[in-house]
Design an enzyme around this catalytic site. Structure first.
Site, PDB file in Angstrom:
ATOM      1  N   GLU A 115     -36.644 -37.774  29.227  1.00  0.00           N
ATOM      2  CA  GLU A 115     -35.267 -38.287  29.190  1.00  0.00           C
ATOM      3  C   GLU A 115     -34.975 -38.825  27.798  1.00  0.00           C
ATOM      4  O   GLU A 115     -35.883 -38.959  26.970  1.00  0.00           O
ATOM      5  CB  GLU A 115     -35.081 -39.371  30.262  1.00  0.00           C
ATOM      6  CG  GLU A 115     -35.074 -38.783  31.670  1.00  0.00           C
ATOM      7  CD  GLU A 115     -34.991 -39.828  32.768  1.00  0.00           C
ATOM      8  OE1 GLU A 115     -34.761 -41.005  32.473  1.00  0.00           O
ATOM      9  OE2 GLU A 115     -35.160 -39.437  33.938  1.00  0.00           O
ATOM     10  N   HIS A 243     -23.889 -44.935  31.531  1.00  0.00           N
ATOM     11  CA  HIS A 243     -24.628 -43.674  31.598  1.00  0.00           C
ATOM     12  C   HIS A 243     -23.714 -42.583  31.080  1.00  0.00           C
ATOM     13  O   HIS A 243     -22.556 -42.500  31.497  1.00  0.00           O
ATOM     14  CB  HIS A 243     -25.068 -43.382  33.034  1.00  0.00           C
ATOM     15  CG  HIS A 243     -26.147 -42.344  33.103  1.00  0.00           C
ATOM     16  ND1 HIS A 243     -25.918 -41.023  32.783  1.00  0.00           N
ATOM     17  CD2 HIS A 243     -27.455 -42.448  33.431  1.00  0.00           C
ATOM     18  CE1 HIS A 243     -27.058 -40.347  32.917  1.00  0.00           C
ATOM     19  NE2 HIS A 243     -28.005 -41.184  33.307  1.00  0.00           N
ATOM     20  N   ARG A 292     -29.176 -43.523  25.204  1.00  0.00           N
ATOM     21  CA  ARG A 292     -27.903 -43.553  25.938  1.00  0.00           C
ATOM     22  C   ARG A 292     -26.728 -44.176  25.210  1.00  0.00           C
ATOM     23  O   ARG A 292     -25.603 -43.725  25.342  1.00  0.00           O
ATOM     24  CB  ARG A 292     -28.096 -44.354  27.212  1.00  0.00           C
ATOM     25  CG  ARG A 292     -28.544 -43.483  28.284  1.00  0.00           C
ATOM     26  CD  ARG A 292     -28.702 -44.217  29.537  1.00  0.00           C
ATOM     27  NE  ARG A 292     -29.653 -43.422  30.275  1.00  0.00           N
ATOM     28  CZ  ARG A 292     -30.274 -43.811  31.342  1.00  0.00           C
ATOM     29  NH1 ARG A 292     -30.065 -45.023  31.802  1.00  0.00           N
ATOM     30  NH2 ARG A 292     -31.099 -43.023  31.954  1.00  0.00           N
ATOM     31  N   HIS A 353     -23.492 -48.376  34.285  1.00  0.00           N
ATOM     32  CA  HIS A 353     -24.716 -47.933  34.969  1.00  0.00           C
ATOM     33  C   HIS A 353     -25.732 -49.056  35.172  1.00  0.00           C
ATOM     34  O   HIS A 353     -26.313 -49.173  36.246  1.00  0.00           O
ATOM     35  CB  HIS A 353     -25.331 -46.818  34.130  1.00  0.00           C
ATOM     36  CG  HIS A 353     -26.574 -46.219  34.693  1.00  0.00           C
ATOM     37  ND1 HIS A 353     -26.607 -45.585  35.921  1.00  0.00           N
ATOM     38  CD2 HIS A 353     -27.848 -46.139  34.206  1.00  0.00           C
ATOM     39  CE1 HIS A 353     -27.839 -45.137  36.155  1.00  0.00           C
ATOM     40  NE2 HIS A 353     -28.611 -45.482  35.139  1.00  0.00           N
ATOM     41  N   ARG A 388     -31.528 -50.413  27.338  1.00  0.00           N
ATOM     42  CA  ARG A 388     -32.713 -50.032  28.118  1.00  0.00           C
ATOM     43  C   ARG A 388     -33.073 -48.558  27.901  1.00  0.00           C
ATOM     44  O   ARG A 388     -32.205 -47.686  27.941  1.00  0.00           O
ATOM     45  CB  ARG A 388     -32.438 -50.258  29.607  1.00  0.00           C
ATOM     46  CG  ARG A 388     -33.529 -49.744  30.517  1.00  0.00           C
ATOM     47  CD  ARG A 388     -33.185 -50.020  31.952  1.00  0.00           C
ATOM     48  NE  ARG A 388     -32.066 -49.243  32.413  1.00  0.00           N
ATOM     49  CZ  ARG A 388     -32.161 -48.123  33.108  1.00  0.00           C
ATOM     50  NH1 ARG A 388     -33.340 -47.621  33.420  1.00  0.00           N
ATOM     51  NH2 ARG A 388     -31.076 -47.488  33.502  1.00  0.00           N
TER      52      ARG A 388
HETATM   53  P1  FAD Z   1     -31.346 -53.033  44.053  1.00  0.00           P
HETATM   54  O1  FAD Z   1     -32.173 -51.868  44.347  1.00  0.00           O
HETATM   55  O2  FAD Z   1     -29.960 -52.776  43.632  1.00  0.00           O
HETATM   56  O3  FAD Z   1     -31.313 -53.972  45.348  1.00  0.00           O
HETATM   57  C1  FAD Z   1     -30.428 -55.058  45.407  1.00  0.00           C
HETATM   58  C2  FAD Z   1     -30.562 -55.725  46.764  1.00  0.00           C
HETATM   59  O4  FAD Z   1     -29.974 -57.011  46.723  1.00  0.00           O
HETATM   60  C3  FAD Z   1     -29.882 -54.985  47.906  1.00  0.00           C
HETATM   61  O5  FAD Z   1     -30.734 -55.017  49.033  1.00  0.00           O
HETATM   62  C4  FAD Z   1     -28.649 -55.830  48.196  1.00  0.00           C
HETATM   63  O6  FAD Z   1     -28.195 -55.801  49.536  1.00  0.00           O
HETATM   64  C5  FAD Z   1     -29.188 -57.216  47.889  1.00  0.00           C
HETATM   65  N1  FAD Z   1     -28.137 -58.178  47.580  1.00  0.00           N
HETATM   66  C6  FAD Z   1     -27.334 -58.230  46.506  1.00  0.00           C
HETATM   67  N2  FAD Z   1     -26.481 -59.274  46.622  1.00  0.00           N
HETATM   68  C7  FAD Z   1     -26.756 -59.878  47.783  1.00  0.00           C
HETATM   69  C8  FAD Z   1     -26.208 -60.986  48.479  1.00  0.00           C
HETATM   70  N3  FAD Z   1     -25.179 -61.698  47.989  1.00  0.00           N
HETATM   71  N4  FAD Z   1     -26.724 -61.324  49.676  1.00  0.00           N
HETATM   72  C9  FAD Z   1     -27.750 -60.625  50.231  1.00  0.00           C
HETATM   73  N5  FAD Z   1     -28.314 -59.556  49.609  1.00  0.00           N
HETATM   74  C10 FAD Z   1     -27.813 -59.195  48.414  1.00  0.00           C
HETATM   75  N6  FAD Z   1     -33.785 -46.672  36.953  1.00  0.00           N
HETATM   76  C11 FAD Z   1     -34.927 -46.028  36.611  1.00  0.00           C
HETATM   77  O7  FAD Z   1     -35.874 -46.650  36.149  1.00  0.00           O
HETATM   78  N7  FAD Z   1     -35.029 -44.688  36.807  1.00  0.00           N
HETATM   79  C12 FAD Z   1     -34.013 -43.926  37.318  1.00  0.00           C
HETATM   80  O8  FAD Z   1     -34.144 -42.746  37.497  1.00  0.00           O
HETATM   81  C13 FAD Z   1     -32.806 -44.591  37.645  1.00  0.00           C
HETATM   82  N8  FAD Z   1     -31.742 -43.889  38.113  1.00  0.00           N
HETATM   83  C14 FAD Z   1     -30.632 -44.562  38.529  1.00  0.00           C
HETATM   84  C15 FAD Z   1     -29.582 -43.851  39.088  1.00  0.00           C
HETATM   85  C16 FAD Z   1     -28.482 -44.507  39.586  1.00  0.00           C
HETATM   86  C17 FAD Z   1     -27.347 -43.737  40.202  1.00  0.00           C
HETATM   87  C18 FAD Z   1     -28.421 -45.918  39.505  1.00  0.00           C
HETATM   88  C19 FAD Z   1     -27.249 -46.658  40.058  1.00  0.00           C
HETATM   89  C20 FAD Z   1     -29.446 -46.629  38.913  1.00  0.00           C
HETATM   90  C21 FAD Z   1     -30.557 -45.965  38.408  1.00  0.00           C
HETATM   91  N9  FAD Z   1     -31.611 -46.650  37.823  1.00  0.00           N
HETATM   92  C22 FAD Z   1     -32.747 -45.991  37.465  1.00  0.00           C
HETATM   93  C23 FAD Z   1     -31.615 -48.111  37.781  1.00  0.00           C
HETATM   94  C24 FAD Z   1     -32.442 -48.632  38.962  1.00  0.00           C
HETATM   95  O9  FAD Z   1     -32.234 -47.814  40.090  1.00  0.00           O
HETATM   96  C25 FAD Z   1     -32.075 -50.052  39.325  1.00  0.00           C
HETATM   97  O10 FAD Z   1     -32.020 -50.840  38.182  1.00  0.00           O
HETATM   98  C26 FAD Z   1     -33.105 -50.637  40.271  1.00  0.00           C
HETATM   99  O11 FAD Z   1     -33.254 -49.799  41.378  1.00  0.00           O
HETATM  100  C27 FAD Z   1     -32.704 -52.032  40.704  1.00  0.00           C
HETATM  101  O12 FAD Z   1     -33.584 -52.431  41.710  1.00  0.00           O
HETATM  102  P2  FAD Z   1     -33.467 -53.899  42.284  1.00  0.00           P
HETATM  103  O13 FAD Z   1     -34.533 -54.024  43.315  1.00  0.00           O
HETATM  104  O14 FAD Z   1     -33.451 -54.867  41.179  1.00  0.00           O
HETATM  105  O15 FAD Z   1     -32.015 -53.965  42.963  1.00  0.00           O
HETATM  106  C1  SIN Z   2     -31.034 -40.932  35.193  1.00  0.00           C
HETATM  107  O1  SIN Z   2     -31.674 -40.333  36.048  1.00  0.00           O
HETATM  108  O2  SIN Z   2     -30.410 -40.377  34.283  1.00  0.00           O
HETATM  109  C2  SIN Z   2     -31.020 -42.411  35.245  1.00  0.00           C
HETATM  110  C3  SIN Z   2     -32.277 -42.919  34.713  1.00  0.00           C
HETATM  111  C4  SIN Z   2     -32.184 -44.371  34.429  1.00  0.00           C
HETATM  112  O3  SIN Z   2     -31.134 -44.983  34.586  1.00  0.00           O
HETATM  113  O4  SIN Z   2     -33.193 -44.913  34.013  1.00  0.00           O
END
Ligand code: FAD
Ligand code: SIN
Length: 533
Positions: A115, A243, A292, A353, A388
């Site tokens: 990537e 993104h 990015r 993103h 990032r």
């Molecule tokens: P999340 O997975 O977002 O979980 C948040 C949790 O908090 C949820 O359960 C939600 O319900 C809970 N929550 C929030 N507010 C409250 C509240 N007030 N009360 C109760 N619960 C609450 N990163 C990579 O490294 N590689 C990738 O390929 C990649 N691709 C991506 C593609 C997309 C489309 C997106 C959107 C992001 C991508 N990212 C990627 C970024 C990565 O997915 C996220 O940064 C990461 O998954 C965040 O994980 P997290 O556990 O911190 O939060």
């Molecule tokens: C992507 O798959 O392009 C997202 C990867 C990332 O946000 O790290």
């Protein structure tokens, strides 16, 4: 309700922490809260994969560290970068042992993708649905743990501190402590308190503060807003990553945009403008695979010059079978919209993103508030700096999920459940007469942020944004004081706080660096500083 350990968030960060704590201390009860379905998280939507050095013959920690530091544009904390890159592979193997699958080649070795900003192929992935697979495996494991209770549809409103005991708490208060949270119970419609010995905020990102985002509806920055209200420290909120390639769907003006993973460019996809030109080499020698911030800015510029709403991702030259094998979900999504990726180019535009800043934590994931940890996208650990590196987010969430767990093990036995916390006072509120006011305000906020605080900023744009935010804040506080609380109202309030934090941080940064680009200060300052609010 009381619990030993309270985890807010059921994405990769919250569940990694919960699973480890549950296994190491079967005597503790661990409660995981999530505001909608248990799997509705940013994690579920991750496509590209997890960056990690698995083969030290073809790759090295030094190279991954260097790529991360280059992307971070001078603001990464080198100590944290070292920790995450070196501990990452061990954490990844744990997640594999928990049952998460990653694609392997015919030789049985993991297939490693590439990537933007990565000097080597080092992205482990499961087709183009890596996050869905990880979320599945983690939830399955959590289901097996007797001492984990997962409560869905439980919206956390605020964290409880000495403030709720009647003590005046300010940013200068030396030892603010977290005793638990107030939650809105969807079933009873009551506001309840959940008290804990320690709490982890793993509430994810805040993409919904912008008009178009790759993030789902839940990504409203609740954790960051709660910590800010509780007088905790928030860092580097100006660094919002756009993104470059979200699918452009005509007529869809608001909400979650489908992502076309950067891995498509890693496999050979080329960005073209409406004249068909491969424009990226004019901006950066790395072409379509530059980091990015550079690609998103270049696309923004091409769209403005040509008056277009999108550019194109050209995959027509790519091997059809290989494409379908690596990106089945994208292939089907495009086809459902009449885009045959072998004949037609995919219309794409940048979308909000990822939040590189967030709740400021130390190297063990502890926030500036005692008994309160944070990890995952909600946290600002120092890994990402001003931008990032792709696929470093899932990695960071696993590493810091583990570090928060290690620190919890050392500390938890000294804490007890705080007594004397009052019930929530809902006196003087009544049911909202017009829910439409809330939806309209969210749209106004999203437009303001996209129009004035997007990829390119300026002093005038930021001042305009702040004026509009002030008005929205005033109107929303009035609603908050007089209306029965709903998740929508709380989210609006949180999003306004997030907007404010982004604008204020952007105003304080008098330079262009990483994801923050302003017409008024186009060059980098000599001074390396984090903006802490
Ligand atoms: P999340 O997975 O977002 O979980 C948040 C949790 O908090 C949820 O359960 C939600 O319900 C809970 N929550 C929030 N507010 C409250 C509240 N007030 N009360 C109760 N619960 C609450 N990163 C990579 O490294 N590689 C990738 O390929 C990649 N691709 C991506 C593609 C997309 C489309 C997106 C959107 C992001 C991508 N990212 C990627 C970024 C990565 O997915 C996220 O940064 C990461 O998954 C965040 O994980 P997290 O556990 O911190 O939060
Ligand atoms: C992507 O798959 O392009 C997202 C990867 C990332 O946000 O790290």
């Amino acid at each position: 309700m009381t619990t030993d350990v309270l985890v807010i968030g059921s994405g990769i960060a919250g569940l990694t922490y919960a699973l480890k704590t549950a296994a190491a201390r079967p005597d503790l009860n661990i409660t995981v809260l999530t505001k909608t379905n248990e799997d509705e998280t940013n994690t579920k939507y991750a496509q590209g994969g997890i960056a990690a050095v698995l083969n030290e013959q073809t790759d090295s920690f030094d190279k991954h560290i260097e790529d991360t530091l280059i992307a971070g544009d001078g603001l990464c904390n080198p100590e944290i970068v070292d920790i995450v890159i070196k501990e990452g592979p061990v954490r990844l193997r744990e997640i594999i042992a928990w049952g998460a699958e990653f694609d392997r080649g015919a030789d049985g070795e993991y297939k490693l993708g590439k990537e933007g900003g990565h000097s080597e192929n080092r992205i482990l992935h499961y087709k183009d649905v890596t996050g869905k697979e990880i979320e599945r495996a983690l939830l399955h494991q959590a289901d097996q743990c007797k001492n984990i209770t997962l409560i869905d549809y439980c919206f956390v409103i605020d964290i409880i501190t000495q403030h709720h005991l009647g003590v005046l708490v300010t940013k200068a208060t030396p030892a603010i402590e977290c005793y638990g949270v107030y939650v809105l119970n969807h079933e009873t419609h009551q506001i309840e308190k959940i008290l804990s010995k320690v709490t982890l905020l793993a509430t994810g990102g805040c993409g919904q503060v912008y008009r178009t985002t790759t993030n789902p509806r839940i990504a409203t920055g609740d954790g960051v807003a709660m910590v800010y209200r509780a007088k905790g420290r928030i860092e580097n909120m100006e660094f919002i990553q756009f993104h470059p390639t979200a699918l452009f769907e005509p007529g869809k003006r608001f909400g979650q945009a489908f992502l076309i993973t950067e891995a498509v460019r890693g496999d050979g996809g080329i960005l073209r403008n409406s004249k068909g030109e491969d424009f990226m080499p004019r901006y950066d020698a790395r072409g379509s695979l530059a980091p990015r911030d550079i690609v998103a800015r270049a696309i923004d510029n091409e769209m403005k010059i040509l008056g277009d709403e999108h550019v194109y991702l050209d995959c027509r030259h790519m091997d059809p079978e290989k494409f379908k094998d690596h990106f089945p979900n994208i292939y089907e999504k495009c086809l459902s919209l009449g885009i045959d990726i072998h004949k037609n180019m995919i219309p794409v535009a940048p979308a909000a993103h990822y939040s590189c800043g967030g709740i400021k934590t130390d190297a063990m994931g502890l926030s500036s508030i005692q008994r309160l940890y944070s990890c995952g996208e909600a946290a600002s650990t120092g890994l990402h700096g001003a931008n990032r590196l792709a696929s470093n987010s899932l990695l960071e969430a696993m590493v810091f999920g583990h570090r928060c767990f290690e620190h919890t093990l050392k500390e938890i036995d000294q804490y007890s459940i705080q007594s004397g916390i009052p019930d929530w006072n809902a006196a003087g509120t009544s049911d909202p007469k017009e829910m439409i006011l809330i939806t309209q305000s969210i749209k106004e906020l999203q437009l303001t942020m996209s129009d004035y605080v997007g990829i390119v900023r300026s002093n005038v744009r930021l001042t305009r944004a702040l004026k509009r935010l002030d008005l929205l804040h005033e109107e929303t506080e009035q609603l908050y004081k007089t209306t029965t609380l709903s998740p929508q109202l709380c989210e609006l309030r949180n999003l306004i706080t997030i907007g404010y934090l982004i604008v204020k941080s952007a105003q304080f940064r008098k330079e262009s660096r990483g994801l923050h680009y302003t017409l008024d200060y186009p060059v980098k300052s000599e001074l390396l500083q984090n903006i802490v609010l």
